[in-house]
Design an enzyme around this catalytic site. Structure first.
Site, short mmCIF file in Angstrom:
data_model
loop_
_atom_site.label_atom_id
_atom_site.label_comp_id
_atom_site.label_asym_id
_atom_site.label_seq_id
_atom_site.Cartn_x
_atom_site.Cartn_y
_atom_site.Cartn_z
N PRO A 2 32.48 43.00 30.83
CA PRO A 2 33.67 43.59 31.40
C PRO A 2 34.56 42.73 32.26
O PRO A 2 34.29 42.54 33.43
CB PRO A 2 33.10 44.66 32.32
CG PRO A 2 31.88 43.99 32.85
CD PRO A 2 31.43 43.04 31.81
N GLU A 3 35.64 42.29 31.78
CA GLU A 3 36.76 41.88 32.63
C GLU A 3 37.96 42.58 32.05
O GLU A 3 37.82 43.29 31.05
CB GLU A 3 36.94 40.35 32.63
CG GLU A 3 35.97 39.66 33.57
CD GLU A 3 36.21 38.16 33.65
OE1 GLU A 3 37.37 37.77 33.85
OE2 GLU A 3 35.25 37.42 33.51
#
Length: 273
Positions: A2-3
């Site tokens: 997750p970014e």
DNA sequence: ACGGATGTTCGCGC
DNA sequence: CGCGCGAACATCCG
């Protein structure tokens, strides 16, 4: 996973699979993702409601559900949103599975369980401290240079640390910060407030390019670091390899407790003495 | 077998 | 209050 680009990809996946669909059933296991909330209560907040829209704020996905209800998702270090065709089984590490009224399913997976799943009225979701304190989102900004001018002002902390501070800029993480700084030729440890307009112009371009490139890669084939594909990044995870721009060996060092990667010759702008 | 991992939060010390 | 540091969380992968 997750970014910002991965979360945006997950948001789009969720929207494609579930927008306009009704949640016929929800499998909610007791996991750390719930942070103590009762699985039955989470399930009750979801079942029977139509999915109206999926929004994103930094690394958070906010799902608008029928009746002013909401579902907040943070993917932590290892979360994904996976669409499952009719008749398919749950993917590995599925922690939340929504069965939709068209037969499809939408699974939220997490291996390391660092993320969050929150079911609450939509306005309460957005008012939670983790969301209320988020800074501006660089993918939504129409003036990224101005955003950076405000975000980098008033602190001598390392620019990379500031870029990853979600209250200053929402959505950038360890990979995107390192990649953007490489593209801009800026030293990760440069004091944030010491950077000038030209540095900020280059950094804005570097952030936009890195986000757009990663998002395009994800939308094209969904590849990611941990999925067998080759490393798609310029410097992240490439200690010892030649800089794509000048050939000097990329160095790895720890900054603010996180591994960072930089070119020892290209990234000299703002370098601390 | 051991080190490291895309994130967040909290406590401690200066 | 600002900031750095380390630990914790939970689990797997190379």
């Amino acid at each position: 996973m997750p970014e910002l680009p991965e979360v945006e990809h997950a948001r789009r996946t969720l929207a494609r699979w579930a927008e306009g669909r009704r949640i016929a059933e929800a499998e909610v296991g007791a996991s750390r993702l719930l942070r103590g909330a009762a699985p039955a209560a989470v399930r009750a907040g979801l079942v029977g409601r139509r999915v109206e829209a999926a929004e994103r704020r930094g690394k958070w996905i906010l799902v608008r559900l029928e009746g002013d209800a909401g579902l907040g998702l943070h993917l932590g270090m290892s979360g994904k949103v996976v669409g499952v065709p009719t008749g398919g089984g749950p993917p590995p590490y599925a922690r939340l599975v929504l069965h939709l009224d068209d037969g499809g399913q939408l699974a939220v997976t997490s291996r390391r369980l660092f993320g969050r799943v929150v079911a609450a009225p939509f306005v309460e979701l957005a008012a939670r401290p983790e969301l209320r304190t988020l800074g501006p989102d660089p993918l939504e900004a129409d003036d990224l240079e101005g955003l950076l001018a405000r975000a980098l002002a008033g602190t001598r902390r390392p620019v990379k640390t500031v870029l990853m501070d979600q209250t200053r800029v929402a959505g950038l993480g360890n990979i995107q910060a390192a990649e953007a700084l490489w593209r801009a030729g800026i030293h990760p440890a440069a004091p944030a407030s010491g950077l000038g307009p030209e540095d900020r112009r280059r950094l804005a371009a570097g952030i936009a390019e890195s986000l757009a490139r990663t998002l395009a890669d994800l939308e094209r084939d969904g590849t990611y670091l941990s999925e067998g594909g080759s490393n798609p990044f310029r410097v992240y995870g490439r200690a010892g390899e030649g800089c794509p721009r000048c050939g000097a060996p990329i160095v790895r060092e720890v900054l603010g407790g996180r591994a960072t990667f930089r070119c020892p010759t290209c990234q000299d702008r703002g370098a601390p003495a």
